[in-house]
Design a protein around this motif. Structure first.
Motif, PDB file in Angstrom:
ATOM      1  N   LEU A   1      -9.961  -1.193  -0.074  1.00 16.26           N
ATOM      2  CA  LEU A   1      -9.169  -1.999  -0.954  1.00 16.26           C
ATOM      3  C   LEU A   1      -8.525  -3.221  -0.702  1.00 16.26           C
ATOM      4  O   LEU A   1      -8.699  -4.322  -1.197  1.00 16.26           O
ATOM      5  CB  LEU A   1      -8.529  -1.193  -2.241  1.00 16.26           C
ATOM      6  CG  LEU A   1      -9.199  -0.435  -3.136  1.00 16.26           C
ATOM      7  CD1 LEU A   1      -7.886   0.373  -4.005  1.00 16.26           C
ATOM      8  CD2 LEU A   1     -10.077  -1.049  -4.050  1.00 16.26           C
ATOM      9  N   ALA A   2      -7.433  -2.900   0.399  1.00 13.32           N
ATOM     10  CA  ALA A   2      -6.991  -3.908   0.702  1.00 13.32           C
ATOM     11  C   ALA A   2      -7.660  -5.150   1.481  1.00 13.32           C
ATOM     12  O   ALA A   2      -7.355  -6.350   1.345  1.00 13.32           O
ATOM     13  CB  ALA A   2      -5.742  -3.573   1.780  1.00 13.32           C
TER      14      ALA A   2
ATOM     15  N   ILE B   1      -1.189  -1.428  -4.158  1.00 16.82           N
ATOM     16  CA  ILE B   1      -2.457  -0.487  -4.097  1.00 16.82           C
ATOM     17  C   ILE B   1      -1.923   0.852  -4.030  1.00 16.82           C
ATOM     18  O   ILE B   1      -1.085   1.182  -3.018  1.00 16.82           O
ATOM     19  CB  ILE B   1      -3.402  -0.929  -3.061  1.00 16.82           C
ATOM     20  CG1 ILE B   1      -4.063  -2.061  -3.132  1.00 16.82           C
ATOM     21  CG2 ILE B   1      -4.253   0.086  -2.611  1.00 16.82           C
ATOM     22  CD1 ILE B   1      -4.628  -2.740  -2.056  1.00 16.82           C
ATOM     23  N   THR B   2      -2.085   1.934  -4.598  1.00 19.39           N
ATOM     24  CA  THR B   2      -1.673   3.312  -4.359  1.00 19.39           C
ATOM     25  C   THR B   2      -2.713   4.181  -3.922  1.00 19.39           C
ATOM     26  O   THR B   2      -4.014   3.978  -4.243  1.00 19.39           O
ATOM     27  CB  THR B   2      -1.264   3.834  -5.653  1.00 19.39           C
ATOM     28  OG1 THR B   2      -2.311   3.868  -6.663  1.00 19.39           O
ATOM     29  CG2 THR B   2       0.128   3.185  -6.177  1.00 19.39           C
TER      30      THR B   2
ATOM     31  N   ALA C   1      -7.954   6.151  -4.315  1.00 20.75           N
ATOM     32  CA  ALA C   1      -7.114   4.860  -3.825  1.00 20.75           C
ATOM     33  C   ALA C   1      -7.521   3.919  -5.032  1.00 20.75           C
ATOM     34  O   ALA C   1      -8.573   3.826  -5.643  1.00 20.75           O
ATOM     35  CB  ALA C   1      -7.874   4.190  -2.884  1.00 20.75           C
ATOM     36  N   GLN C   2      -6.309   3.130  -5.649  1.00 20.50           N
ATOM     37  CA  GLN C   2      -6.708   2.214  -6.690  1.00 20.50           C
ATOM     38  C   GLN C   2      -5.792   1.072  -6.514  1.00 20.50           C
ATOM     39  O   GLN C   2      -4.520   1.025  -6.096  1.00 20.50           O
ATOM     40  CB  GLN C   2      -6.420   3.036  -8.112  1.00 20.50           C
ATOM     41  CG  GLN C   2      -5.309   3.683  -8.212  1.00 20.50           C
ATOM     42  CD  GLN C   2      -5.204   4.307  -9.655  1.00 20.50           C
ATOM     43  OE1 GLN C   2      -5.601   3.807 -10.660  1.00 20.50           O
ATOM     44  NE2 GLN C   2      -4.139   5.333  -9.797  1.00 20.50           N
ATOM     45  N   MET C   3      -6.247  -0.098  -7.250  1.00 20.76           N
ATOM     46  CA  MET C   3      -5.426  -1.047  -7.674  1.00 20.76           C
ATOM     47  C   MET C   3      -4.552  -0.824  -8.736  1.00 20.76           C
ATOM     48  O   MET C   3      -4.945  -0.906  -9.805  1.00 20.76           O
ATOM     49  CB  MET C   3      -6.300  -2.287  -8.019  1.00 20.76           C
ATOM     50  CG  MET C   3      -5.792  -3.716  -7.529  1.00 20.76           C
ATOM     51  SD  MET C   3      -5.709  -4.285  -5.937  1.00 20.76           S
ATOM     52  CE  MET C   3      -4.094  -4.955  -5.910  1.00 20.76           C
ATOM     53  N   HIS C   4      -3.335  -0.373  -8.318  1.00 26.99           N
ATOM     54  CA  HIS C   4      -2.341  -0.167  -9.487  1.00 26.99           C
ATOM     55  C   HIS C   4      -1.796  -1.161 -10.323  1.00 26.99           C
ATOM     56  O   HIS C   4      -1.710  -1.340 -11.167  1.00 26.99           O
ATOM     57  CB  HIS C   4      -1.215   0.745  -8.687  1.00 26.99           C
ATOM     58  CG  HIS C   4      -0.289   1.490  -9.796  1.00 26.99           C
ATOM     59  ND1 HIS C   4      -0.455   2.677 -10.484  1.00 26.99           N
ATOM     60  CD2 HIS C   4       0.845   1.081 -10.472  1.00 26.99           C
ATOM     61  CE1 HIS C   4       0.239   2.963 -11.134  1.00 26.99           C
ATOM     62  NE2 HIS C   4       1.402   1.988 -11.328  1.00 26.99           N
TER      63      HIS C   4
ATOM     64  N   ALA D   1      -7.944   3.172   0.402  1.00 25.14           N
ATOM     65  CA  ALA D   1      -6.788   2.113   0.288  1.00 25.14           C
ATOM     66  C   ALA D   1      -6.963   1.256   1.279  1.00 25.14           C
ATOM     67  O   ALA D   1      -6.707  -0.162   0.829  1.00 25.14           O
ATOM     68  CB  ALA D   1      -5.573   2.832   0.402  1.00 25.14           C
TER      69      ALA D   1
ATOM     70  N   LEU E   1       1.075  -1.027  -0.064  1.00 24.68           N
ATOM     71  CA  LEU E   1      -0.099   0.063  -0.090  1.00 24.68           C
ATOM     72  C   LEU E   1       0.975   1.360  -0.025  1.00 24.68           C
ATOM     73  O   LEU E   1       1.649   1.539   0.800  1.00 24.68           O
ATOM     74  CB  LEU E   1      -0.837  -0.015   1.192  1.00 24.68           C
ATOM     75  CG  LEU E   1      -2.212  -1.267   1.422  1.00 24.68           C
ATOM     76  CD1 LEU E   1      -1.446  -2.304   2.259  1.00 24.68           C
ATOM     77  CD2 LEU E   1      -3.335  -0.363   2.110  1.00 24.68           C
TER      78      LEU E   1
END
Lengths: 272, 475
Positions: A147-148, A109-110, A115-118, A144, A67
């Motif tokens: 997402l995680a 994940i950035t 926040a997004q799954m880069h 983030a 992250l």
């Protein structure tokens, strides 16, 4: 056929040359001995399969989820560049690791602006490369964390046979969204509790208290990076702690997560 | 603040040994929890730098290496410390030949190939069954010799065993001798590599010893031959990592357990074609009885004997090039190709005791027929002769003294017949079973291909009036 060649053939002597029999003969050998089939399996023909039918075990995934803060402030002092380079080094080292026991997977994940799954979680050796991170916007860390947690709880993306994941959180500032509830939900989720969680505070403005709460290795307090080189050192140590999980282990020597001090870093080798 | 990546190229690090010799570190060939192994500016010279983080650990590591330098490792293919590195970090210098690769590489190539469309080609192109058997025979013999010197290797895994990249060779070298220990130091060191550590080490009950070496060797051998792990059955592979940990601690039966099929495995190369019966029996002893009773495990010299004997039982497929265990059917189990039966002959070993010697000490009433029958004893040893020549010695392959035994003759199966060449000073004769005719073989001679008719022959390696070895075959 010349005479010499004729002489070479032992069988022809049986036919024509009785004079060459030695005076003393061994006793007649036992007749019709059974062929040696003892060492051989007789069921093999039944089990025989064409080449393609042989299967081997797919390696157990070992997810490493990063992250990473990609907010505007990361653009200062070469931090984002260092992060990009360090991530790339880590992924390429993972890609070279043996996959006989575990397949190291990497996900990124950035949080910078949004926040997004880069980089979706994928086997390190199949990652061809990923788009460089750009430092921009605010620090939506809460999103983030959500997402995680979703990734961790998704049994399709991380099957139950996976080794316990490694979660890495790095940030240089304070979250700008509502982060407390997602943070608690992430930290309390069953898989995140089992995971190895490491944190790095970049620069003096990082929320060290929160990072400290995130990290769960009692012997590895959060790592404080003061410059871009420290970011590299941290990622080297992360890489090492992941790769040594499948390498030789010695309880006599500490295998806990330790970032070696910079001046004493004989193992930090760059080869030309 | 600056980034390292943008910096001008740095110079390679230089280290100094105890004699003041300096070495430039030029690349990294291995890395583990204990340190990193680097190539240097000198050919075949490697340096291992320790990963000790505190002064105390450095001192203890240095002491360990100092002690290791006094261990009797001469003459064994084990890369061992030749000099201590003193600056800037503790380490040591060792020698290792070029052109070697860890055995993990060969396992990875074979595994990747099976996971892709290439199937078995990866297994075959890394030397197939025969080269694997030869390397394991060699490794077992080296370890048996080490054990014979009262030392245990410690951290045996395919990452520590190096083999030549050239397929013609099956030599092995061990690196990372750091953990070599005399058996009296039991319980001191619990070093292991995941998947290869003995269950009692994982349970924290003992340190390394010759019995844990035997376990690690067996796991390695099983994986190299079958490409699967002996403790990871279907339930383990599909289950959570905790179940794998339990299996590795010895809490589940092994995958080929004869009765308890609870951890059976449905994948991997079939054991029926990758292991012969003696090898299967040794694996069964190691992983069943020896799972939690280390003393039941076969010794490394038993392994060496079985693997060496197995190297003499292989044939090569004319079609796919695989090497495989000979069976009377002569069909390649990897591709189903039916072999040309004239390409291969099976030799079986007997010992012959002349009746006069047998009669010594016997009473008159022992019938002559019994004595004549007892002249011949089948040893159970066999040799498959195909394309490459074989040396027949006073002892068969698969005995620890084979390497030192004197050769008696060389046999070679060629297109034009079976060639027999006596070694200097050896008394060789050939007996035809159909009519008991015997001829002396005094120089390189052959049995013609045209005369091949399935008749039994007995090749006597020694004077007829003395006890000697006889090899039986059909021609």
């Amino acid at each position: 056929m010349g005479f010499a060649k004729y002489q070479e053939d032992i069988v022809s002597r049986y036919v024509g040359d009785f004079a060459m029999r030695p005076t003393q003969s061994p006793v007649s050998p036992p007749k019709a001995p059974t062929p040696n089939t003892k060492n051989q399996s007789d069921q093999r023909t039944k089990k025989m399969s064409s080449l393609k039918k042989f299967a081997v075990a797919t390696p157990r995934p070992l997810p490493v989820i990063v992250l990473a803060d990609a907010s505007g402030s990361m653009g200062e002092n070469g931090k984002i560049e260092a992060l990009n380079a360090a991530m790339k080094d880590m992924v390429s080292t993972f890609a070279k690791e043996s996959r006989l026991r575990a397949e190291i997977q990497v996900g990124l994940i950035t949080f910078g602006g949004k926040a997004q799954m880069h980089l979706p979680l994928a086997a390190a050796h199949s990652v061809a490369g990923f788009a460089e991170l750009k430092a921009e916007g605010v620090t939506p860390m809460g999103a983030a964390f959500d997402l995680a947690r979703q990734l961790l709880e998704d049994k399709d993306r991380i099957p139950s046979r996976a080794y316990r994941p490694v979660l890495i959180l790095l940030s240089d500032g304070q979250p700008t969204d509502d982060w407390e509830v997602p943070f608690k939900a992430l930290c309390d989720s069953e898989r995140a509790q089992k995971a190895t969680r490491l944190a790095m505070a970049i620069g003096p403005d990082a929320d060290e208290a929160m990072l400290r709460d995130f990290a769960n290795d009692a012997e590895a307090p959060i790592f404080k990076a003061h410059n871009a080189r420290d970011i590299h050192r941290f990622f080297r140590a992360v890489t090492m702690s992941v790769t040594t999980r499948t390498a030789s282990q010695n309880p006599d020597l500490s295998t806990t997560f330790v970032v070696p001090p910079p001046d004493d870093d004989a193992l930090d080798l760059d080869f030309q | 603040m600056s980034t390292t990546t943008a910096e001008a190229p740095k110079k390679n690090r230089t280290v100094l040994d105890q004699h003041g010799q300096s070495y430039e570190l030029t690349g990294r060939i291995g890395e583990g929890g204990q340190g990193i192994v680097c190539t240097t500016n000198y050919p075949n010279v490697l340096v291992k730098v320790a990963r000790a983080t505190t002064e105390e650990k450095r001192a203890s590591w240095t002491n360990k290496i100092r002690a290791l330098m006094r261990q009797p490792l001469e003459g064994l293919p084990i890369a061992h410390p030749l000099a201590l590195i003193t600056q800037p970090q503790p380490g040591y210098v060792m020698e290792l030949m070029d052109g070697l690769a860890p055995m993990t590489e060969l396992m990875q190539v074979a595994t990747d190939s099976l996971m892709s469309d290439d199937g078995l080609s990866g297994y075959v192109k890394t030397g197939g069954l025969l080269r694997r058997l030869k390397m394991l025979a060699r490794l077992a013999r080296v370890l048996a010799q080490l054990h014979g010197r009262g030392l245990a290797y410690g951290d045996l895994s395919p990452a520590n065993v190096f083999a030549s990249q050239s397929l013609e060779y099956a030599e092995v070298w061990l690196i990372d001798a750091d953990n070599v220990a005399s058996q009296s130091r039991d319980g001191q060191q619990g070093v292991f590599t995941p998947d290869y550590g003995a269950p009692e080490i994982l349970r924290g009950e003992t340190g390394i010893n010759t019995l844990t070496d035997s376990w690690s060797f067996a796991v390695m051998a099983y994986r190299i031959l079958t490409l699967v792990h002996p403790l990871k059955g279907d339930v383990v592979l599909e289950g959570a990592p905790e179940r794998e940990e339990a299996a590795l601690r010895g809490e589940l039966p092994w995958v080929d357990h004869p009765v308890d099929r609870s951890n059976a495995l449905s994948i991997g190369l079939p054991r029926e074609i990758t292991l012969n019966a003696p090898l299967r029996a040794l694996f069964e002893r190691c992983f069943n009885a020896g799972l939690n009773s280390p003393g039941e495990r076969p010794s490394l010299s038993e392994w060496a004997d079985a693997f060496e004997a197995a190297t003499g039982h292989c044939d090569q497929c004319e079609s796919c090039g695989s090497t495989f265990f000979y069976t009377p059917k002569q069909t390649c189990p990897f591709c189903d190709h039916a072999q040309d039966k004239s390409r291969t002959i099976l030799l079986q070993e007997y010992r012959y005791m002349p009746p006069d010697l047998l009669r010594e000490g016997l009473t008159e009433d022992v019938p002559e027929s019994l004595i004549r029958k007892e002249c011949w004893t089948r040893t159970g040893k066999a040799l498959v002769l195909s394309v490459s020549p074989a040396e027949l010695k006073t002892l068969p392959l698969g005995t620890s003294l084979y390497a030192d035994a004197s050769p008696l003759c060389t046999v070679q199966l060629a297109k034009d017949g079976l060639w027999i060449e006596p070694s200097a000073g050896a008394r060789i004769s050939l007996q035809r079973a159909s009519d008991d005719k015997v001829v002396a073989v005094a120089r390189r001679q052959r049995l013609k291909s045209e005369s091949r008719s399935g008749v039994s022959f007995w090749l006597h390696l020694g004077a007829v009036e003395e006890e000697h070895v006889v090899w039986r075959f059909n021609w």
